[in-house]
Write a protein that holds these residues in place. Structure first.
Motif, PDB file in Angstrom:
ATOM      1  N   LEU A 112       9.497  83.305  45.233  1.00  0.00           N
ATOM      2  CA  LEU A 112       8.103  83.751  45.312  1.00  0.00           C
ATOM      3  C   LEU A 112       7.461  83.905  43.931  1.00  0.00           C
ATOM      4  O   LEU A 112       6.239  83.891  43.813  1.00  0.00           O
ATOM      5  CB  LEU A 112       8.023  85.066  46.090  1.00  0.00           C
ATOM      6  CG  LEU A 112       8.361  84.974  47.577  1.00  0.00           C
ATOM      7  CD1 LEU A 112       8.378  86.364  48.216  1.00  0.00           C
ATOM      8  CD2 LEU A 112       7.373  84.062  48.313  1.00  0.00           C
ATOM      9  N   GLU A 113       8.279  84.042  42.903  1.00  0.00           N
ATOM     10  CA  GLU A 113       7.760  84.103  41.539  1.00  0.00           C
ATOM     11  C   GLU A 113       7.558  82.708  40.942  1.00  0.00           C
ATOM     12  O   GLU A 113       7.122  82.579  39.800  1.00  0.00           O
ATOM     13  CB  GLU A 113       8.721  84.902  40.657  1.00  0.00           C
ATOM     14  CG  GLU A 113       8.745  86.396  40.987  1.00  0.00           C
ATOM     15  CD  GLU A 113       9.821  87.141  40.220  1.00  0.00           C
ATOM     16  OE1 GLU A 113      10.693  86.468  39.593  1.00  0.00           O
ATOM     17  OE2 GLU A 113       9.809  88.382  40.235  1.00  0.00           O
ATOM     18  N   GLY A 114       7.878  81.671  41.715  1.00  0.00           N
ATOM     19  CA  GLY A 114       7.689  80.300  41.259  1.00  0.00           C
ATOM     20  C   GLY A 114       8.771  79.798  40.328  1.00  0.00           C
ATOM     21  O   GLY A 114       8.551  78.834  39.574  1.00  0.00           O
ATOM     22  N   LEU A 115       9.949  80.409  40.375  1.00  0.00           N
ATOM     23  CA  LEU A 115      11.018  80.096  39.431  1.00  0.00           C
ATOM     24  C   LEU A 115      12.104  79.212  40.030  1.00  0.00           C
ATOM     25  O   LEU A 115      13.146  79.010  39.410  1.00  0.00           O
ATOM     26  CB  LEU A 115      11.638  81.398  38.903  1.00  0.00           C
ATOM     27  CG  LEU A 115      10.666  82.335  38.183  1.00  0.00           C
ATOM     28  CD1 LEU A 115      11.363  83.622  37.782  1.00  0.00           C
ATOM     29  CD2 LEU A 115      10.047  81.652  36.966  1.00  0.00           C
ATOM     30  N   CYS A 116      11.862  78.688  41.235  1.00  0.00           N
ATOM     31  CA  CYS A 116      12.838  77.817  41.883  1.00  0.00           C
ATOM     32  C   CYS A 116      12.270  76.411  42.041  1.00  0.00           C
ATOM     33  O   CYS A 116      11.057  76.238  42.236  1.00  0.00           O
ATOM     34  CB  CYS A 116      13.207  78.355  43.266  1.00  0.00           C
ATOM     35  SG  CYS A 116      14.198  79.858  43.223  1.00  0.00           S
ATOM     36  N   PRO A 117      13.144  75.398  41.965  1.00  0.00           N
ATOM     37  CA  PRO A 117      12.656  74.047  42.277  1.00  0.00           C
ATOM     38  C   PRO A 117      12.298  73.956  43.754  1.00  0.00           C
ATOM     39  O   PRO A 117      12.915  74.624  44.594  1.00  0.00           O
ATOM     40  CB  PRO A 117      13.866  73.164  41.949  1.00  0.00           C
ATOM     41  CG  PRO A 117      15.044  74.066  42.089  1.00  0.00           C
ATOM     42  CD  PRO A 117      14.578  75.428  41.670  1.00  0.00           C
ATOM     43  N   LEU A 118      11.292  73.174  44.071  1.00  0.00           N
ATOM     44  CA  LEU A 118      10.963  72.961  45.478  1.00  0.00           C
ATOM     45  C   LEU A 118      12.096  72.211  46.161  1.00  0.00           C
ATOM     46  O   LEU A 118      12.752  71.362  45.557  1.00  0.00           O
ATOM     47  CB  LEU A 118       9.675  72.149  45.605  1.00  0.00           C
ATOM     48  CG  LEU A 118       8.387  72.779  45.068  1.00  0.00           C
ATOM     49  CD1 LEU A 118       7.209  71.847  45.316  1.00  0.00           C
ATOM     50  CD2 LEU A 118       8.129  74.139  45.686  1.00  0.00           C
TER      51      LEU A 118
ATOM     52  N   GLU B  20      10.071  70.869  51.149  1.00  0.00           N
ATOM     53  CA  GLU B  20       8.833  71.428  50.600  1.00  0.00           C
ATOM     54  C   GLU B  20       8.081  70.380  49.794  1.00  0.00           C
ATOM     55  O   GLU B  20       6.848  70.279  49.855  1.00  0.00           O
ATOM     56  CB  GLU B  20       9.161  72.636  49.717  1.00  0.00           C
ATOM     57  CG  GLU B  20       9.663  73.848  50.492  1.00  0.00           C
ATOM     58  CD  GLU B  20      10.146  74.953  49.572  1.00  0.00           C
ATOM     59  OE1 GLU B  20      10.118  76.136  49.998  1.00  0.00           O
ATOM     60  OE2 GLU B  20      10.572  74.651  48.432  1.00  0.00           O
ATOM     61  N   THR B  21       8.817  69.570  49.050  1.00  0.00           N
ATOM     62  CA  THR B  21       8.199  68.520  48.241  1.00  0.00           C
ATOM     63  C   THR B  21       7.490  67.504  49.127  1.00  0.00           C
ATOM     64  O   THR B  21       6.391  67.036  48.803  1.00  0.00           O
ATOM     65  CB  THR B  21       9.271  67.820  47.390  1.00  0.00           C
ATOM     66  OG1 THR B  21       9.943  68.798  46.584  1.00  0.00           O
ATOM     67  CG2 THR B  21       8.645  66.785  46.485  1.00  0.00           C
ATOM     68  N   ALA B  22       8.093  67.164  50.256  1.00  0.00           N
ATOM     69  CA  ALA B  22       7.456  66.216  51.185  1.00  0.00           C
ATOM     70  C   ALA B  22       6.120  66.756  51.671  1.00  0.00           C
ATOM     71  O   ALA B  22       5.119  66.015  51.728  1.00  0.00           O
ATOM     72  CB  ALA B  22       8.394  65.953  52.364  1.00  0.00           C
TER      73      ALA B  22
ATOM     74  N   ILE C 105       6.044  63.409  38.915  1.00  0.00           N
ATOM     75  CA  ILE C 105       5.945  64.716  39.582  1.00  0.00           C
ATOM     76  C   ILE C 105       7.285  65.423  39.479  1.00  0.00           C
ATOM     77  O   ILE C 105       8.246  65.069  40.177  1.00  0.00           O
ATOM     78  CB  ILE C 105       5.562  64.562  41.069  1.00  0.00           C
ATOM     79  CG1 ILE C 105       4.317  63.689  41.234  1.00  0.00           C
ATOM     80  CG2 ILE C 105       5.331  65.934  41.705  1.00  0.00           C
ATOM     81  CD1 ILE C 105       3.977  63.352  42.663  1.00  0.00           C
ATOM     82  N   PRO C 106       7.402  66.432  38.627  1.00  0.00           N
ATOM     83  CA  PRO C 106       8.634  67.215  38.566  1.00  0.00           C
ATOM     84  C   PRO C 106       8.581  68.370  39.552  1.00  0.00           C
ATOM     85  O   PRO C 106       7.558  69.045  39.687  1.00  0.00           O
ATOM     86  CB  PRO C 106       8.654  67.720  37.123  1.00  0.00           C
ATOM     87  CG  PRO C 106       7.210  67.794  36.726  1.00  0.00           C
ATOM     88  CD  PRO C 106       6.465  66.774  37.542  1.00  0.00           C
ATOM     89  N   SER C 107       9.699  68.602  40.237  1.00  0.00           N
ATOM     90  CA  SER C 107       9.735  69.715  41.190  1.00  0.00           C
ATOM     91  C   SER C 107      10.186  71.012  40.532  1.00  0.00           C
ATOM     92  O   SER C 107      10.236  72.047  41.178  1.00  0.00           O
ATOM     93  CB  SER C 107      10.688  69.387  42.354  1.00  0.00           C
ATOM     94  OG  SER C 107      12.030  69.365  41.902  1.00  0.00           O
ATOM     95  N   ASN C 108      10.516  70.935  39.223  1.00  0.00           N
ATOM     96  CA  ASN C 108      10.959  72.117  38.498  1.00  0.00           C
ATOM     97  C   ASN C 108      10.513  71.990  37.051  1.00  0.00           C
ATOM     98  O   ASN C 108      10.456  70.891  36.501  1.00  0.00           O
ATOM     99  CB  ASN C 108      12.481  72.262  38.563  1.00  0.00           C
ATOM    100  CG  ASN C 108      12.956  73.573  37.984  1.00  0.00           C
ATOM    101  OD1 ASN C 108      12.555  74.637  38.443  1.00  0.00           O
ATOM    102  ND2 ASN C 108      13.804  73.513  36.986  1.00  0.00           N
ATOM    103  N   ASP C 109      10.206  73.121  36.425  1.00  0.00           N
ATOM    104  CA  ASP C 109       9.645  73.111  35.081  1.00  0.00           C
ATOM    105  C   ASP C 109      10.761  73.200  34.040  1.00  0.00           C
ATOM    106  O   ASP C 109      10.843  74.151  33.275  1.00  0.00           O
ATOM    107  CB  ASP C 109       8.674  74.288  34.930  1.00  0.00           C
ATOM    108  CG  ASP C 109       7.883  74.210  33.633  1.00  0.00           C
ATOM    109  OD1 ASP C 109       7.729  73.099  33.107  1.00  0.00           O
ATOM    110  OD2 ASP C 109       7.426  75.261  33.151  1.00  0.00           O
TER     111      ASP C 109
END
Length: 484
Positions: free
Chosen positions: A295-301, A305-307, A382-386
């Motif tokens: 929920l903090e946005g710290l996980c790869p999709l 979810e990416t689809a 498109i990266p799914s993780n930063d």
């Protein structure tokens, strides 16, 4: 004095098919790296650069490999075109060395790439002679183009000297290196940096140093010819079918174990990932609240979810998608939701032969190098993780003309995904919200975010080296004008 070695041909005959095969393969890989380095440095040393030398790394077994020779010849031709198109280099500068710098590059491919750029910049600023860096995985090296004097090993007079070994302070300015590191080099003559990632600040450096970092990264740094040839082959194959998207799907076992991101995993998978995390003592964070982190946005999709996100952004079902990643955790079962929405998915195994891939097996960094080349060349990235790969590829794509990179806002995306899956949002509402959320997150020209005292929270220099992007902005404007 070391013992005299047998001839390469005799060594190969002894090892081929025997238990020494792996050692031989490792030496072949190292030879490729060394030959590539020497080729780049020949002009600096005053020698001509013979195309014959480029072919040798492909034929180290003594056999006539026409495919490899053809690939190498194409690399030579591409290099010749690149040299003709490159701007004239400044006059060779007089180089009075203040001492010797050894560096050990730690981390993955893109950490090492950025570290090399930073360490060349430090060596140039302090007038140090740089010894070929130690790499975690030998995959590439830089052509410094007379900016930095580079040697293969320390001079004989220093062969028995133990260098001063240290880790530079992270996110340091050039003043730190001038005031604290240079006196140490002048005193000890040889210094070794045992860690090199993120040792230069993102911001506040002189413009000439920032531009030098870019010069090393985008003009001087090259993968070995064999890797570049295979990367170009993959890119050519993908382009034959039109445009393509690269999805950097960082849904791999090590990432999930390290981050503690287990959303959508079974109890057995969560237990397996937890065991892996505890088995590595240098992974300091052990007890992790997976859902809180998500929920903090710290996980790869996840692939599923990416689809949903790709579909909401408007990518058509027949979009050709190249998956840039290692082995996806959960395999084909985990990819099923993504493939159901976007069946035209491509991976390395579909673009290269078994013989070509065999050379890269168990070499994850070299596999990542292929993904890097394809990612930079794609129509959309498109990266799914930063992570480091996402950041460095984004910066490279900015430098080459602000090619589209969609920077997913994972924190807000998981909120929208949960609302949609709980049927609190209709599909149309979800799709509109996702599009609006990413309207300004497509790698448009922008300045880096600066947060004094919090360098880790700032925008990363190599993701957006805005000091170097003037020509890229002009290219982008010309392209827009042409399209209009």
């Amino acid at each position: 004095m070391s013992k005299q070695r047998a001839s390469p041909a005799a060594a190969i005959r002894r090892r081929i098919g025997g238990p020494g095969l792996l050692r031989w393969a490792a030496r072949v890989s190292f030879s490729i790296v060394v030959w590539t380095l020497l080729l780049h440095l020949f002009p600096f040393l005053g020698f001509s650069r013979s195309p014959l030398l480029v072919l040798r790394p492909f034929c180290l077994d003594g056999r006539n490999n026409s495919t490899a020779a053809s690939a190498a010849a194409s690399v030579v031709a591409a290099n010749e075109v690149g040299r003709r198109a490159s701007p004239a280099l400044p006059p060779r500068r007089l180089y009075k060395s203040n001492g010797y710098l050894l560096v050990s590059c730690n981390g993955g491919l893109n950490q090492m790439r950025a570290a090399i750029c930073d360490m060349v910049t430090v060596a140039r600023y302090l007038n140090l002679t740089m010894v070929i860096p130690e790499l975690d995985k030998q995959s590439f090296w830089a052509d410094p183009r007379d900016e930095v004097k580079i040697i293969k090993e320390l001079p004989q007079k220093f062969s028995g000297k133990v260098p001063l070994s240290m880790q530079p302070i992270s996110w340091s300015s050039e003043k730190y290196y001038l005031r604290q590191i240079l006196p140490l080099v002048q005193k000890h003559k040889v210094i070794r940096f045992s860690k090199t990632d993120t040792r230069l600040a993102n911001n506040g450096l002189p413009l000439k140093l920032q531009k030098l970092r870019c010069h090393v990264n985008y003009n001087a740094l090259r993968f070995t010819p064999f890797i570049e040839a295979l990367g170009n082959k993959m890119i050519s194959t993908l382009r034959k079918s039109g445009s393509f998207v690269v999805l950097h799907l960082r849904y791999e076992m090590d990432m999930l174990a390290f981050s503690g991101c287990t959303h959508g995993c079974s109890d057995e998978e969560i237990e397996e990932l937890t065991r892996m995390r505890y088995s590595y003592p240098w992974w300091k964070e052990k007890e992790i609240d997976s859902e809180k982190k998500r929920l903090e946005g710290l996980c790869p999709l996840t692939p599923g979810e990416t689809a949903l996100v790709l579909k909401a952004l408007g990518f058509p079902r027949d979009t050709r998608i190249y998956i840039a990643s290692g082995e996806i955790y959960g395999g084909e079962k985990r990819l099923a939701a993504l493939k159901a929405e976007f069946p035209n998915i491509v991976r390395k195994e579909m673009l290269l032969s078994d013989d070509e891939l065999r050379l890269f097996q168990k070499h994850s960094t070299q596999m990542a190098a292929l993904d890097y080349l394809v990612s930079v060349a794609s129509n959309v990235f498109i990266p799914s993780n930063d992570g480091n790969m996402a950041k460095v590829v984004e910066g490279h794509r900015r430098f080459t003309g602000f090619h589209r990179t969609i920077q997913l806002d994972r924190k807000k995306l998981v909120e929208l995904i949960d609302l949609f899956e709980d049927q609190e949002l209709s599909w149309d509402e979800f799709s509109v919200a996702v599009k609006e959320l990413h309207w300004g997150r497509m790698s448009q020209p922008t300045r880096r975010r600066v947060i004094p005292g919090q360098p880790k929270e700032e925008d990363y220099f190599y993701a957006n080296p805005h000091e170097c992007l003037g020509p890229a902005i002009k290219r982008r404007e010309r392209l827009k004008h042409t399209e209009i």
